[in-house]
Design a protein around this motif. Sequence first.
Motif, PDB file in Angstrom:
ATOM      1  N   GLU A 101       1.029  -1.190   0.142  1.00  0.00           N
ATOM      2  CA  GLU A 101       0.255   0.086  -0.466  1.00  0.00           C
ATOM      3  C   GLU A 101       0.971   0.891   0.486  1.00  0.00           C
ATOM      4  OE1 GLU A 101      -4.285   1.167   2.431  1.00  0.00           O
ATOM      5  OE2 GLU A 101      -2.596   0.926   3.656  1.00  0.00           O
ATOM      6  N   ALA A 102       2.013   1.431   0.386  1.00  0.00           N
ATOM      7  CA  ALA A 102       3.404   2.504   0.725  1.00  0.00           C
ATOM      8  C   ALA A 102       3.766   2.390  -0.370  1.00  0.00           C
ATOM      9  CB  ALA A 102       4.015   1.789   2.128  1.00  0.00           C
ATOM     10  N   LEU A 103       3.899   1.454  -0.752  1.00  0.00           N
ATOM     11  CA  LEU A 103       4.668   0.958  -2.108  1.00  0.00           C
ATOM     12  C   LEU A 103       4.834   2.259  -3.428  1.00  0.00           C
ATOM     13  CD1 LEU A 103       7.674  -0.381  -2.724  1.00  0.00           C
ATOM     14  CD2 LEU A 103       6.425  -1.852  -3.963  1.00  0.00           C
ATOM     15  N   ASN A 104       5.593   2.997  -4.395  1.00  0.00           N
ATOM     16  CA  ASN A 104       5.335   3.738  -5.142  1.00  0.00           C
ATOM     17  C   ASN A 104       5.868   3.074  -6.688  1.00  0.00           C
ATOM     18  OD1 ASN A 104       3.473   6.159  -3.495  1.00  0.00           O
ATOM     19  ND2 ASN A 104       5.846   6.465  -2.293  1.00  0.00           N
ATOM     20  N   ASP A 105       6.826   2.940  -6.409  1.00  0.00           N
ATOM     21  CA  ASP A 105       7.644   2.464  -7.052  1.00  0.00           C
ATOM     22  C   ASP A 105       7.155   0.322  -7.258  1.00  0.00           C
ATOM     23  OD1 ASP A 105       9.573   2.243  -9.172  1.00  0.00           O
ATOM     24  OD2 ASP A 105      11.470   1.444  -7.430  1.00  0.00           O
ATOM     25  N   TRP A 106       5.777   0.524  -8.548  1.00  0.00           N
ATOM     26  CA  TRP A 106       5.590  -0.852  -8.519  1.00  0.00           C
ATOM     27  C   TRP A 106       6.669  -1.578  -9.369  1.00  0.00           C
ATOM     28  CZ3 TRP A 106       2.461  -2.915  -5.053  1.00  0.00           C
ATOM     29  CH2 TRP A 106       1.576  -3.928  -5.396  1.00  0.00           C
ATOM     30  N   LYS A 107       7.869  -1.893  -9.268  1.00  0.00           N
ATOM     31  CA  LYS A 107       8.501  -2.807 -10.487  1.00  0.00           C
ATOM     32  C   LYS A 107       8.968  -3.882  -9.506  1.00  0.00           C
ATOM     33  CE  LYS A 107      10.463   1.597 -12.544  1.00  0.00           C
ATOM     34  NZ  LYS A 107      11.575   2.197 -12.871  1.00  0.00           N
ATOM     35  N   ASN A 108       9.464  -4.832 -10.372  1.00  0.00           N
ATOM     36  CA  ASN A 108       9.506  -6.090  -9.899  1.00  0.00           C
ATOM     37  C   ASN A 108      10.688  -5.717  -8.619  1.00  0.00           C
ATOM     38  OD1 ASN A 108       8.673  -6.559 -12.604  1.00  0.00           O
ATOM     39  ND2 ASN A 108       9.739  -9.051 -11.801  1.00  0.00           N
ATOM     40  N   GLU A 109      11.686  -5.119  -8.996  1.00  0.00           N
ATOM     41  CA  GLU A 109      12.456  -5.449  -7.276  1.00  0.00           C
ATOM     42  C   GLU A 109      11.928  -4.773  -6.922  1.00  0.00           C
ATOM     43  OE1 GLU A 109      12.959  -3.847 -10.714  1.00  0.00           O
ATOM     44  OE2 GLU A 109      14.478  -4.761 -10.978  1.00  0.00           O
TER      45      GLU A 109
END
Length: 467
Positions: free
Chosen positions: A393-401
């Motif tokens: 929910e707090a993640l802005n960088d929605w990438k694999n890593e």
Amino acid sequence: MSVKTRFAPSPTGSLHIGGVRTALFSWLYARHHHGEFILRVEDTDRERSTDEAIQIILDGMTWLELDHDGEIVYQTQRFDRYKEIIQQLLESEHAYYCNCSKERLEKLRNEAMSKGEKPRYDGHCRNLTIDPENAVIRFKNPVDGAVIVDDAIQGRVVFQNEELDDLIIARSDNTPTYNLTVVVDDMDMEITHVIRGDDHLNNTPRQMNILSALGASLPNYAHIPMILGPDGKKLSKRDGAASVLQYRDDGYLPDALLNYLVRLGWSHADEEIFSRQQMIDLFDIKDVNKSASSINPEKLIWLNQHYLKNAENDSLAIAIKTQLDAFGIDIANGPELHGLIEVQKHRTETIKDMAEQSKCFYQDFDEFDANAAKKHLRPVILEPLQKLYQIFEALNDWKNESIKQAIEDVAAKFEINMGKLGQPLRVAVTGNGISPNIDDTVRLMGKDKTLKRLKKALDFIEMRANS
């Protein structure tokens, strides 16, 4: 000599893989020799020929990208030419009228079969003056000598003329028959190589005799052995005798199907994978085996997987969209196709399989798969999934890593291995236990959809814990 081949299907049924292989061999031979490849639709059987079957032929050739030279030839547009040739044969006394009744012909047939002989017309009307009204026209086949077919595949085949009867070249309604129309077309179109199924081999001496009577050059012949089912028996619709378009609808790639078909009877060393250009460069009709080949569905799937993995994503996008459309799925409700394809093409067998396994990214599900939920959505995993929800929910960088790091951090915090967390997460966001690797799955699912489905899984687990 400039090579000119033709593919001449009859639109009385579906274009199946046996016909496609014939078309492929004819196309390859012409392209190898920088010659011409003609598409001719033999639609003179008006009762059985259908517009639908013609369209299947055209759609199949287009899908396979077996391009033809010049305009498509339709035999029904050439009736005047056939009548002209029939009249020429009558005037040169190479043909005659026959009004033998069905009863007489049936009697001849039964007598021959009772003696164990091959049924054949006895030439009763050959030297009679017959009223043309309601009479058929027969070709006056030579009565002695032999016809020698130096076949590029079958080898030297000898037919005695005395065994060949006077075949009908025009019906009583004046419509021409197959053996007449094919001869006229091959002659007029200057076909140099007739490549077709070996079920036509017995027609060849008759057609050669008609060509000789017309003073025409004889083409080179190559008769391809038939394709058998996996059990070595006649090909059934289930095994591949259905429309070639069924392979398209089932998600096979055209290059994979052509690669598969070219290896049914032809080989080059021990190689299995051939691009179109390699097939053109290497193919020679003399290298085709004279024995029948059996299809192997597993081999086709293996080849399709190879082509799927190595295909450009752009070339797959239209095909996957067609399959998703067939499932009633709106691609606006999920990841863009190129990103999806890049992940899925390495783990699926066909385009249809890819679409089936990609439904979850575009379409919500009502229930979790019962077995997967029972095994993985258990109370013991509730707290780790709740923590993962908070991090996502707090993640802005929605990438694999970032996604992978979040999963690893939660697994480390609760001292569980990645599988113990990854599989419940997979079930939570897809509804079942099958998907690409978990970070690709979550990334393609998107943040909003992931959180929504993860919340649904958390509610499911809590309800299970309290029941």
